[in-house]
Design an enzyme around this catalytic site. Structure first.
Site, mmCIF file in Angstrom:
data_model
loop_
_atom_site.group_PDB
_atom_site.id
_atom_site.type_symbol
_atom_site.label_atom_id
_atom_site.label_comp_id
_atom_site.label_asym_id
_atom_site.label_seq_id
_atom_site.Cartn_x
_atom_site.Cartn_y
_atom_site.Cartn_z
ATOM 1 N N ASP A 31 28.359 82.859 83.131
ATOM 2 C CA ASP A 31 26.986 83.369 83.089
ATOM 3 C C ASP A 31 26.844 84.543 84.067
ATOM 4 O O ASP A 31 27.189 84.404 85.236
ATOM 5 C CB ASP A 31 26.085 82.195 83.522
ATOM 6 N N HIS B 232 23.804 86.268 84.531
ATOM 7 C CA HIS B 232 22.402 86.483 84.920
ATOM 8 C C HIS B 232 22.280 86.294 86.432
ATOM 9 O O HIS B 232 22.459 85.189 86.941
ATOM 10 C CB HIS B 232 21.490 85.491 84.198
HETATM 11 C C1 B12 Z 1 17.891 90.102 81.898
HETATM 12 C C2 B12 Z 1 18.543 89.157 80.883
HETATM 13 C C3 B12 Z 1 19.876 89.441 80.542
HETATM 14 C C4 B12 Z 1 20.712 90.554 81.185
HETATM 15 C C5 B12 Z 1 21.261 89.995 82.519
HETATM 16 C C6 B12 Z 1 21.447 91.062 83.586
HETATM 17 C C7 B12 Z 1 21.966 90.466 84.887
HETATM 18 N N1 B12 Z 1 23.167 90.851 85.282
HETATM 19 O O1 B12 Z 1 21.289 89.637 85.509
HETATM 20 C C8 B12 Z 1 21.788 90.775 80.091
HETATM 21 C C9 B12 Z 1 21.279 91.785 79.094
HETATM 22 C C10 B12 Z 1 23.172 91.209 80.578
HETATM 23 C C11 B12 Z 1 21.804 89.396 79.407
HETATM 24 C C12 B12 Z 1 22.873 88.899 78.696
HETATM 25 C C13 B12 Z 1 22.847 87.697 77.982
HETATM 26 N N2 B12 Z 1 21.762 86.882 77.822
HETATM 27 CO CO1 B12 Z 1 20.122 87.085 78.816
HETATM 28 N N3 B12 Z 1 18.370 87.229 79.478
HETATM 29 C C14 B12 Z 1 17.825 88.057 80.323
HETATM 30 C C15 B12 Z 1 16.316 87.722 80.484
HETATM 31 C C16 B12 Z 1 15.525 88.691 79.603
HETATM 32 C C17 B12 Z 1 15.763 87.742 81.893
HETATM 33 C C18 B12 Z 1 16.594 86.974 82.942
HETATM 34 C C19 B12 Z 1 16.033 87.272 84.318
HETATM 35 O O2 B12 Z 1 16.596 88.060 85.067
HETATM 36 N N4 B12 Z 1 14.872 86.647 84.628
HETATM 37 C C20 B12 Z 1 14.172 86.846 85.898
HETATM 38 C C21 B12 Z 1 14.626 85.801 86.938
HETATM 39 C C22 B12 Z 1 13.842 85.993 88.241
HETATM 40 O O3 B12 Z 1 14.342 84.517 86.414
HETATM 41 P P1 B12 Z 1 15.449 83.420 86.101
HETATM 42 O O4 B12 Z 1 16.760 84.090 85.865
HETATM 43 O O5 B12 Z 1 14.945 82.495 85.078
HETATM 44 O O6 B12 Z 1 15.591 82.611 87.485
HETATM 45 C C23 B12 Z 1 14.485 81.873 88.000
HETATM 46 C C24 B12 Z 1 14.359 80.428 87.471
HETATM 47 O O7 B12 Z 1 15.162 80.158 86.337
HETATM 48 C C25 B12 Z 1 14.686 79.570 88.639
HETATM 49 N N5 B12 Z 1 16.066 79.094 88.841
HETATM 50 C C26 B12 Z 1 17.226 79.597 88.410
HETATM 51 N N6 B12 Z 1 18.268 78.917 88.892
HETATM 52 C C27 B12 Z 1 17.760 77.921 89.648
HETATM 53 C C28 B12 Z 1 18.402 76.913 90.399
HETATM 54 C C29 B12 Z 1 17.593 76.013 91.115
HETATM 55 C C30 B12 Z 1 18.263 74.927 91.891
HETATM 56 C C31 B12 Z 1 16.179 76.142 91.093
HETATM 57 C C32 B12 Z 1 15.340 75.216 91.858
HETATM 58 C C33 B12 Z 1 15.564 77.154 90.339
HETATM 59 C C34 B12 Z 1 16.349 78.029 89.633
HETATM 60 O O8 B12 Z 1 14.366 80.351 89.772
HETATM 61 C C35 B12 Z 1 14.725 81.723 89.487
HETATM 62 C C36 B12 Z 1 13.876 82.632 90.357
HETATM 63 O O9 B12 Z 1 12.501 82.473 90.075
HETATM 64 C C37 B12 Z 1 16.276 86.250 79.909
HETATM 65 C C38 B12 Z 1 14.961 85.832 79.239
HETATM 66 C C39 B12 Z 1 13.924 85.436 80.245
HETATM 67 N N7 B12 Z 1 12.732 85.939 80.034
HETATM 68 O O10 B12 Z 1 14.219 84.685 81.198
HETATM 69 C C40 B12 Z 1 17.443 86.260 78.927
HETATM 70 C C41 B12 Z 1 18.193 84.955 78.643
HETATM 71 C C42 B12 Z 1 18.447 84.198 79.943
HETATM 72 N N8 B12 Z 1 19.462 85.444 78.103
HETATM 73 C C43 B12 Z 1 19.927 84.691 77.140
HETATM 74 C C44 B12 Z 1 21.138 84.922 76.443
HETATM 75 C C45 B12 Z 1 21.425 84.032 75.258
HETATM 76 C C46 B12 Z 1 22.018 85.950 76.828
HETATM 77 C C47 B12 Z 1 23.359 86.285 76.190
HETATM 78 C C48 B12 Z 1 24.234 85.090 75.796
HETATM 79 C C49 B12 Z 1 23.034 87.182 74.986
HETATM 80 C C50 B12 Z 1 24.241 87.566 74.149
HETATM 81 N N9 B12 Z 1 24.305 86.981 72.963
HETATM 82 O O11 B12 Z 1 25.079 88.337 74.584
HETATM 83 C C51 B12 Z 1 24.015 87.125 77.291
HETATM 84 C C52 B12 Z 1 24.786 86.230 78.272
HETATM 85 C C53 B12 Z 1 25.969 86.890 78.870
HETATM 86 C C54 B12 Z 1 26.572 85.980 79.930
HETATM 87 N N10 B12 Z 1 27.895 85.994 80.046
HETATM 88 O O12 B12 Z 1 25.877 85.289 80.655
HETATM 89 C C55 B12 Z 1 18.979 83.535 76.817
HETATM 90 C C56 B12 Z 1 19.484 82.160 77.240
HETATM 91 C C57 B12 Z 1 19.041 81.119 76.214
HETATM 92 C C58 B12 Z 1 19.299 79.695 76.526
HETATM 93 N N11 B12 Z 1 19.803 79.262 77.643
HETATM 94 O O13 B12 Z 1 18.969 78.900 75.687
HETATM 95 C C59 B12 Z 1 17.647 84.020 77.482
HETATM 96 C C60 B12 Z 1 16.746 82.891 77.995
HETATM 97 C C61 B12 Z 1 16.880 84.850 76.415
HETATM 98 C C62 B12 Z 1 16.378 83.990 75.266
HETATM 99 N N12 B12 Z 1 15.134 83.595 75.274
HETATM 100 O O14 B12 Z 1 17.122 83.671 74.379
HETATM 101 N N13 B12 Z 1 20.625 88.762 79.608
#
Ligand code: B12
Length: 145
Positions: free
Chosen positions: A14, A16
């Site tokens: 992953d 992200h």
């Molecule tokens: C930006 C993004 C990308 C970027 C990532 C850039 C980078 N280097 O970070 C790029 C374009 C590269 C990408 C690629 C992919 N992505 Co993407 N991506 C996103 C997106 C739009 C935003 C992620 C983000 O940065 N969010 C902002 C941060 C602040 O939030 P967060 O990551 O969720 O983290 C917060 C919480 O989750 C929580 N949290 C996280 N970890 C933990 C741990 C603990 C202990 C706790 C308490 C809380 C916690 O706290 C964090 C801070 O607030 C999401 C959709 C979304 N709206 O979330 C999809 C998403 C994560 N991606 C997804 C997918 C499928 C992919 C790909 C597989 C797509 C593909 N077919 O190629 C690839 C994966 C490649 C890989 N090897 O991982 C899916 C995952 C679906 C799932 N799990 O069911 C999502 C959800 C989109 C969707 N709705 O389908 N992605």
């Protein structure tokens, strides 16, 4: 009182990383010492790091859903290294596709996690939970598992 140490990182292949950075900042701001493994980690990387830094807790992130695959024997890696009582938290988008919060929480509890935050961005809430868990003491909690 000594500063609590937390290992954080993203599991599997992953890439992200934005949430990981936010978690690092939030934990540091709350006074924890943070060791960030960043992306592309296996369970044994978390366990080895926890042993090396004498961690109190580990925060695992899975955003693309690989967590279900990689975490199935997560706690056993810590048990194998003689540190069974480290607090294990996991969060992000923990499975691929839609599943209920209850099902995901139950699954990851079976994997050995103490707390599960599926699709929740409430880091402050997780930090409050961590402070509460730490105040209860590790060894007693671990025996209850
Ligand atoms: C930006 C993004 C990308 C970027 C990532 C850039 C980078 N280097 O970070 C790029 C374009 C590269 C990408 C690629 C992919 N992505 Co993407 N991506 C996103 C997106 C739009 C935003 C992620 C983000 O940065 N969010 C902002 C941060 C602040 O939030 P967060 O990551 O969720 O983290 C917060 C919480 O989750 C929580 N949290 C996280 N970890 C933990 C741990 C603990 C202990 C706790 C308490 C809380 C916690 O706290 C964090 C801070 O607030 C999401 C959709 C979304 N709206 O979330 C999809 C998403 C994560 N991606 C997804 C997918 C499928 C992919 C790909 C597989 C797509 C593909 N077919 O190629 C690839 C994966 C490649 C890989 N090897 O991982 C899916 C995952 C679906 C799932 N799990 O069911 C999502 C959800 C989109 C969707 N709705 O389908 N992605």
């Amino acid at each position: 009182m000594s500063v609590a140490r937390v290992v954080i990182g993203v599991i599997g292949d992953d890439i992200h990383v934005v949430g990981n950075r936010i978690i690092q900042l939030a934990l540091s701001e709350a006074g924890f010492e943070v060791f960030n493994l960043l992306t592309r980690n296996r369970p044994e990387h978390f366990a080895q790091a926890a042993l090396e830094v004498n961690a109190d807790a580990v925060f695992v992130s899975s955003l693309n859903g690989e967590g279900e695959f990689w975490c199935s024997d997560f706690r056993s890696h810590f048990v194998a290294l003689g540190i069974p009582s480290v607090l294990l938290y996991v969060g992000g988008n923990l499975v691929v596709g839609r599943r209920s919060q209850e099902d995901v929480a139950r699954l990851f509890a079976q994997f050995g996690f103490d707390r599960v935050y599926h699709q929740s961005a409430d880091i402050d809430g997780a930090i409050a939970d961590l402070l509460e868990d730490l105040s209860h003491g590790h060894s007693e909690r671990a025996r209850a598992h």
